[in-house]
Design a protein around this motif. Structure first.
Motif, short mmCIF file in Angstrom:
data_model
loop_
_atom_site.label_atom_id
_atom_site.label_comp_id
_atom_site.label_asym_id
_atom_site.label_seq_id
_atom_site.Cartn_x
_atom_site.Cartn_y
_atom_site.Cartn_z
N GLU A 1 13.61 -13.20 0.16
CA GLU A 1 15.06 -13.07 -0.12
C GLU A 1 15.73 -12.38 0.94
N ASN A 2 15.14 -11.58 1.90
CA ASN A 2 15.64 -10.63 3.05
C ASN A 2 16.73 -9.57 2.48
N VAL A 3 16.03 -8.75 1.39
CA VAL A 3 16.65 -7.90 0.69
C VAL A 3 16.01 -6.42 0.51
N SER A 4 16.73 -5.47 0.79
CA SER A 4 15.93 -4.20 0.44
C SER A 4 16.52 -3.47 -0.71
N ILE A 5 15.74 -3.17 -1.71
CA ILE A 5 16.40 -2.43 -2.79
C ILE A 5 15.26 -1.42 -3.29
N PRO A 6 15.74 -0.14 -3.25
CA PRO A 6 14.92 1.23 -3.51
C PRO A 6 14.51 0.90 -4.81
N PHE A 7 13.00 1.63 -4.96
CA PHE A 7 12.50 1.70 -6.24
C PHE A 7 12.57 3.24 -6.63
N VAL A 8 12.72 3.51 -7.75
CA VAL A 8 12.81 4.58 -8.18
C VAL A 8 12.15 4.80 -9.60
N GLY A 9 10.70 5.40 -9.52
CA GLY A 9 9.98 5.18 -10.87
C GLY A 9 8.46 5.90 -10.32
N PRO A 10 7.49 5.99 -11.24
CA PRO A 10 6.45 6.41 -11.23
C PRO A 10 5.52 5.32 -10.65
N ASP A 11 4.20 6.10 -10.16
CA ASP A 11 3.23 5.32 -9.81
C ASP A 11 2.50 4.90 -10.99
N ASN A 12 2.45 3.74 -11.55
CA ASN A 12 1.89 3.31 -12.64
C ASN A 12 0.50 3.29 -12.47
N GLN A 13 -0.21 2.68 -11.48
CA GLN A 13 -1.71 2.72 -11.34
C GLN A 13 -2.30 4.10 -11.52
N ALA A 14 -1.58 5.21 -10.74
CA ALA A 14 -2.08 6.43 -10.92
C ALA A 14 -2.02 6.68 -12.27
N GLY A 15 -1.02 6.64 -13.08
CA GLY A 15 -0.87 7.18 -14.39
C GLY A 15 -1.82 6.44 -15.15
N ALA A 16 -2.28 5.10 -15.17
CA ALA A 16 -3.24 4.35 -16.04
C ALA A 16 -4.41 5.04 -15.64
N LYS A 17 -4.63 5.15 -14.56
CA LYS A 17 -6.29 5.74 -14.16
C LYS A 17 -6.33 7.05 -14.71
N LYS A 18 -5.21 8.15 -14.90
CA LYS A 18 -5.31 9.04 -15.15
C LYS A 18 -5.84 9.02 -17.02
N VAL A 19 -5.15 8.15 -17.45
CA VAL A 19 -5.40 7.90 -19.04
C VAL A 19 -6.79 7.16 -19.07
N GLY A 20 -7.22 6.31 -18.32
CA GLY A 20 -8.52 5.49 -18.30
C GLY A 20 -9.68 6.72 -17.88
N ASP A 21 -9.31 7.51 -17.04
CA ASP A 21 -10.30 8.73 -16.71
C ASP A 21 -10.67 9.40 -17.86
N PHE A 22 -9.39 9.78 -18.40
CA PHE A 22 -9.74 10.78 -19.76
C PHE A 22 -10.52 10.05 -20.70
N LEU A 23 -10.18 8.98 -20.93
CA LEU A 23 -10.94 8.02 -22.05
C LEU A 23 -12.35 7.85 -21.53
N ALA A 24 -12.71 7.71 -20.19
CA ALA A 24 -14.11 7.55 -19.72
C ALA A 24 -14.86 8.99 -20.10
N THR A 25 -14.08 10.06 -20.46
CA THR A 25 -14.97 11.35 -20.76
C THR A 25 -15.46 11.14 -22.08
#
Length: 326
Positions: A138-162
């Motif tokens: 679409e030839n458009v640039s829109i900034p994203f303001v937000g978290p790294d969802n993959q990193a957040g989910a991995k933190k949760v998954g890593d804790f579960l893995a313990t």
């Protein structure tokens, strides 16, 4: 990518008003004022995460009401893409200066947002990242303001893995598959399970919805009675999984994790019904986006960089340490 912490040093420019209904607040009075007009467009306000987001914007407005006007909109169902597209079009027609949006779909909203930018409206993407390939098409640039969802989910998954051992079996409740945040949370969960040698025997989309998650989780438990855990890509689905596990009489041997840190899941963590979730600071996420939008309104020549916001693991231990109230 700029760090979230850069935001903390920026001058406070924000204000807002919010509602838990689909009807926009801020309304005609906001549109008739001379202050910058920012439209916040969210997903389902039936989801506590987004009502919390609206409340956070409202609280900031009460402190800075003289500096800008905020019109808050939300859809009733996260799958109602046409309604969210309609809200974008409505805000363009209303002549707002900026749109801050948590898109229900990472691809479908891009053409409407491109049209908004062509009208000179500042657009900021929060919560669920817009698809990079579609933005390029679409030839458009829109900034994203937000978290790294993959990193957040991995933190949760890593804790579960313990709490699991190699070879254990688990199931995943995915979000809407066309949503980038859903894709990233799934990737984070899968990465953590793979690294722990845990077998994901079922992964299905419950589309962020509690009732659908309940039904799917019940089916998973029936088909795979030996699973040890359910990883839910948001807390609403985790609540659905709790009900399914209880109905199956397996509350004592199935671990559940979520993502979003809503109050109901905080209570469930304290009660031992949920092991962990991720906090992406929903009460501040819209504020981060609004602050970025106001900077771009003030200085149109400024570079519209992405801003990574924090995401943290939440457990019974972290809740006890923080003294978070239910």
């Amino acid at each position: 990518m700029r760090s979230f912490f850069c935001l903390l040093a920026l001058p406070l420019l924000l204000t807002g008003c919010a509602s838990k209904s689909e009807t926009p607040t801020g309304g005609q009075a906001a549109l008739e004022s001379d202050r910058p007009k920012v439209a916040l467009i969210m997903k389902s306000l039936a989801n506590e995460f987004f009502s919390t987001m609206a409340d956070g914007a409202n609280s900031h407005h009460q402190e800075h009401a003289e500096q800008y006007d905020l019109i808050v909109n939300g859809i009733k169902d996260e799958r109602d893409l046409s309604r969210q597209v309609g809200l974008v079009d409505d805000m363009v027609a209303a002549g707002v200066d900026a749109i801050v949006i948590a898109p229900a779909d990472s691809k479908a909203l891009v053409p409407s947002l491109r049209k908004a930018k062509e009208k000179g409206i500042v657009v900021v993407n929060i919560d669920n990242r817009l698809d990079r390939d579609v933005l390029q098409e679409e030839n458009v640039s829109i900034p994203f303001v937000g978290p790294d969802n993959q990193a957040g989910a991995k933190k949760v998954g890593d804790f579960l893995a313990t709490r699991l051992k190699e070879g254990d079996k688990v199931a995943i409740l995915e979000g809407i598959r066309t949503s980038f945040n859903g894709q990233q949370r799934l990737a984070g969960f899968n990465q953590a399970m793979e690294q722990a040698g845990v077998d994901v025997v079922s992964s299905q989309s419950a589309e962020w919805e509690m009732s659908k998650a309940n039904t799917i989780a019940a089916s998973m438990l029936s088909e795979h009675p030996d699973i040890k855990a359910i990883l839910a890509a948001n807390d609403s689905m985790a609540l659905g999984a709790i009900a399914a596990v209880k109905a199956a009489g397996r509350s004592d041997d199935i671990l559940i994790v979520g993502f979003d840190n809503i109050s109901a899941v905080q209570a469930a963590i304290r009660e031992g019904k949920v092991l962990a979730t991720a906090d992406q600071y929903g009460d501040q996420l819209a504020v981060f986006g609004i602050e970025t939008a106001l900077q771009l309104i003030e200085d149109p020549s400024a570079t519209a960089d992405d801003v990574e916001t924090p995401v943290d693991l939440v457990t019974a231990e972290s809740l006890a340490e923080s003294g978070t109230q239910e």
